[in-house]
Design a protein around this motif. Sequence first.
Motif, mmCIF file in Angstrom:
data_model
loop_
_atom_site.group_PDB
_atom_site.id
_atom_site.type_symbol
_atom_site.label_atom_id
_atom_site.label_comp_id
_atom_site.label_asym_id
_atom_site.label_seq_id
_atom_site.Cartn_x
_atom_site.Cartn_y
_atom_site.Cartn_z
ATOM 1 N N PRO A 3 -13.280 50.192 18.876
ATOM 2 C CA PRO A 3 -14.121 50.594 17.739
ATOM 3 C C PRO A 3 -14.573 52.052 17.835
ATOM 4 N N GLY A 4 -14.455 52.744 16.701
ATOM 5 C CA GLY A 4 -14.904 54.134 16.659
ATOM 6 C C GLY A 4 -13.923 55.126 17.229
ATOM 7 N N PHE A 5 -12.906 54.606 17.965
ATOM 8 C CA PHE A 5 -11.894 55.464 18.583
ATOM 9 C C PHE A 5 -12.560 56.522 19.468
ATOM 10 N N VAL A 6 -12.188 57.778 19.353
ATOM 11 C CA VAL A 6 -12.729 58.783 20.279
ATOM 12 C C VAL A 6 -13.703 59.735 19.591
ATOM 13 N N ALA A 7 -13.254 60.387 18.539
ATOM 14 C CA ALA A 7 -14.060 61.450 17.929
ATOM 15 C C ALA A 7 -15.402 60.924 17.426
ATOM 16 N N ASN A 8 -15.375 59.873 16.618
ATOM 17 C CA ASN A 8 -16.632 59.341 16.094
ATOM 18 C C ASN A 8 -17.470 58.700 17.197
ATOM 19 N N ARG A 9 -16.815 58.045 18.127
ATOM 20 C CA ARG A 9 -17.562 57.365 19.195
ATOM 21 C C ARG A 9 -18.455 58.369 19.943
ATOM 22 N N PHE A 10 -17.879 59.517 20.287
ATOM 23 C CA PHE A 10 -18.630 60.490 21.068
ATOM 24 C C PHE A 10 -19.352 61.519 20.197
ATOM 25 N N GLY A 11 -18.704 61.939 19.113
ATOM 26 C CA GLY A 11 -19.317 62.950 18.252
ATOM 27 C C GLY A 11 -20.562 62.444 17.562
ATOM 28 N N ILE A 12 -20.519 61.212 17.047
ATOM 29 C CA ILE A 12 -21.693 60.665 16.369
ATOM 30 C C ILE A 12 -22.779 60.333 17.381
ATOM 31 N N TYR A 13 -22.383 59.914 18.585
ATOM 32 C CA TYR A 13 -23.393 59.660 19.618
ATOM 33 C C TYR A 13 -24.167 60.953 19.917
ATOM 34 N N ALA A 14 -23.435 62.052 20.070
ATOM 35 C CA ALA A 14 -24.100 63.333 20.335
ATOM 36 C C ALA A 14 -25.008 63.722 19.171
ATOM 37 N N LEU A 15 -24.572 63.451 17.933
ATOM 38 C CA LEU A 15 -25.380 63.769 16.759
ATOM 39 C C LEU A 15 -26.656 62.930 16.740
ATOM 40 N N VAL A 16 -26.537 61.648 17.049
ATOM 41 C CA VAL A 16 -27.709 60.774 17.075
ATOM 42 C C VAL A 16 -28.719 61.261 18.115
ATOM 43 N N GLN A 17 -28.233 61.649 19.296
ATOM 44 C CA GLN A 17 -29.152 62.138 20.327
ATOM 45 C C GLN A 17 -29.849 63.418 19.880
ATOM 46 N N ALA A 18 -29.121 64.274 19.170
ATOM 47 C CA ALA A 18 -29.734 65.510 18.661
ATOM 48 C C ALA A 18 -30.866 65.191 17.687
ATOM 49 N N VAL A 19 -30.668 64.168 16.855
ATOM 50 C CA VAL A 19 -31.699 63.767 15.895
ATOM 51 C C VAL A 19 -32.875 63.130 16.621
ATOM 52 N N ARG A 20 -32.595 62.228 17.547
ATOM 53 C CA ARG A 20 -33.683 61.544 18.269
ATOM 54 C C ARG A 20 -34.587 62.529 19.016
ATOM 55 N N LEU A 21 -33.959 63.462 19.706
ATOM 56 C CA LEU A 21 -34.730 64.399 20.520
ATOM 57 C C LEU A 21 -35.633 65.286 19.679
ATOM 58 N N THR A 22 -35.295 65.443 18.401
ATOM 59 C CA THR A 22 -36.142 66.238 17.505
ATOM 60 C C THR A 22 -37.561 65.686 17.497
ATOM 61 N N GLY A 23 -37.668 64.378 17.280
ATOM 62 C CA GLY A 23 -38.986 63.767 17.254
ATOM 63 C C GLY A 23 -39.588 63.590 18.630
ATOM 64 N N GLU A 24 -38.733 63.249 19.590
ATOM 65 C CA GLU A 24 -39.244 63.007 20.945
ATOM 66 C C GLU A 24 -39.902 64.247 21.546
ATOM 67 N N LEU A 25 -39.359 65.419 21.250
ATOM 68 C CA LEU A 25 -39.885 66.659 21.833
ATOM 69 C C LEU A 25 -40.708 67.473 20.833
ATOM 70 N N GLY A 36 -22.667 54.534 9.191
ATOM 71 C CA GLY A 36 -21.725 54.739 10.299
ATOM 72 C C GLY A 36 -22.324 54.359 11.639
ATOM 73 N N THR A 37 -23.589 54.712 11.866
ATOM 74 C CA THR A 37 -24.212 54.370 13.147
ATOM 75 C C THR A 37 -24.454 52.865 13.258
ATOM 76 N N ARG A 38 -24.796 52.228 12.148
ATOM 77 C CA ARG A 38 -24.949 50.767 12.177
ATOM 78 C C ARG A 38 -23.637 50.101 12.558
ATOM 79 N N SER A 39 -22.572 50.561 11.948
ATOM 80 C CA SER A 39 -21.258 49.984 12.226
ATOM 81 C C SER A 39 -20.856 50.194 13.679
ATOM 82 N N LEU A 40 -21.086 51.399 14.197
ATOM 83 C CA LEU A 40 -20.733 51.677 15.596
ATOM 84 C C LEU A 40 -21.582 50.845 16.554
#
Length: 737
Positions: A185-207, A244-248
């Motif tokens: 599921p998600g293959f390579v690009a979306n699996r890792f690229g979207i994960y990095a994007l999600v972390q970038a969004v999360r850290l916005t609020g966390e920090l 997309g994140t729900r699906s992944l």
Amino acid sequence: MIRRIGVVGAGSMGAAVAALAASTGLDVVLLDVKGEDDPAGPARRGLQRAAQQRAFLNPSAIDRVRVGNVEDDLAWLTECDWVLEAIIENRDAKRDLFRRLDAVLSPETIVTTNTSTFTLAQLLPAELGAWRERFFVTHFFNPPRALLLCEVTAFPEGETARFATFVRFLEQRLGRRVLLVRDTPGFVANRFGIYALVQAVRLTGELGLAPEDVDALTGPLLGRPRSATFRTIDLTGLDILVLGTRSLQESTGDDYAVPDWILDLYQAGRLGDKTGGGIFRREGEQQLTYDPLQRADRPFRAAVIPGLEELLRQPFPQRLLGALELPSPYGDYVRQLLGRTFGYVLQRTTDAARDIASVDRALEWGFGWAAGPYAQMDFLGPQRVRALLAEAGVPAAELLTLAERRGGFFLDGQVLDPASGELVPEERLPSTRRTRQIRTREALEREGMRDLGDGVLALRIRSLEALPRALEEALARWPSALVLVPALDSFGYPYSELLQLAESGDQAGLEERLRALQAALQALTRVPIPVVAALDGEARGAGTTLALWSDATVSYLTTPLGYPGAAAGLVPLGALVALRVRSEARASTLAAPLRAELGAASALTTLLAAERVDSAHLAGTLGLLGDRWLVTVDRDGLLETAADLARALAHGVPARPLASRETFAEASQMTAAGPSLAELDPTARSVVETLARALRSAGTLEELLRAERAAVVELLSQAALREKAAATLQALSAPRR
């Protein structure tokens, strides 16, 4: 062999792939659901949207697409050699479609799915077991005109010679950067690229950072696109991110959850640019930003990060080191982001990718990263990577330990194999050929000259004046053939300088400048080996003329070509003579006076037609690419294709009309140049009449060039024409929106 393809699903992705395929000369069937008033309406509208979004690399190719619906026209797919499913990302809907396709498709038809979520096993109904050898994933990235990555996978029994041929077709005919991935599921690009994007969004609020700060930190500073994080989300849509994140998360079991404030915007229908605003939006003249801490809009504030401007002046990846040391909370953010991203990549690579190089290529080709995570980790070194993982609270995977033992993930042309723990030659990897092509092009850009193998040299030509010297340096290396790659500014002709010389009345200086430009082109006729022009990027003006003076041309389909502004006085020096001489050579069996008449008329007609050229294929048809030309969509392989053509020409007997020593006859006073003179404005009429007189001249090639120079001097002596030419040049040189 693939001659006709079918696409089911005329959404943004399906219609764009249909446009891409049609642009390469393939016949395409595009089907969607049945419309109420117009049965083919949904497919027709999808195709029209694709055309408006410039998905067609060749605008006239829209005529190669036949639109219909899946209720009445499914049988049209019977004659297709490849059918691509691009409907909604719903497992049951896809499986139902495949059952219906089985009733109409040939047993030899390749069937692929554009899914970005489901595995082949999840999508293939049990009763369609016979499909396993010809049922593949082709995960295109949108828009395919700009994003060349295509992730491909097959069942184990499907990896046959047919599969290998299909992969080559995707690369060579459709110009894709194909990555073979695991069927996960998600293959390579979306699996890792979207994960990095999600972390970038999360850290916005966390920090407690602002969206403007995050975009300043996650763009070019980290080797990522300028749209960075939140601008990218607005461009692609918050709905794409949320769904997309729900699906992944459902398909992988990993944590892809986005913060509540993103879900609030999604529920409110603020989806980004498509709805008038998302994280960023404009209200009248005011630019607003949604503040995740305040949960409300506020005026946009440009990021002010100490030391950022200085870091951005450093090359990548060197600026990574400085980014880690930025003051708190900015440096904290970068370290946390890289630590989380590296940790996830190290843990999941063997699940998703066939090799670690594919992870880097997927994020470079699909998400626009300047360097993938493994190349970044190699640059930072294992000790610093371990520190980043520890700060992010992520355990160090065994793969990092293996890299420490072997000296890195990449070393001296070798790459770490996670399965064996050994370094293996990178040449063995499926993506190596594409990677080598890209690196060759990048090296040519840096160095100006590059050996393409078997004695073929590529030269980057940055000005006409530099051409003779570049040819001399190349010939000193005794090559068997040359490939010229123009990289010319301002249409390659010094029009501003020529206009200034004419304005000042310096006729001698003007004539000398014109003579030098013609002499540069003539230097090509004295090269004793084949010369092939490889056109990619801006090639209007002198780039097109270089093709006319070369022995053959290979051009990317969308390369800008032609002579805009010629009728306004921006005369492309050397082009008219080349067009006349080539035209006469093609009519060599006719009597000399008739050849001259045809040659002059053809040259002038072509020059006027070359004002507006919307594809390289049209340019070739008009004769602007010389007598031997090839147009390709395989941009990465363009240099390799040009080198192959040069090698073939090196085995043949030279045929070079522009090296001819014959005396050309005088043409009659008739001018057949497309529109009648009465239809042209005064400036264009003056240009056509003056150039027509020069084209009718008799004499040797040198004398024809002299007549061309005299015509240009005569035209530039007219104040009204100089004013029109200067205004046209300014308009053509303005940045395109």
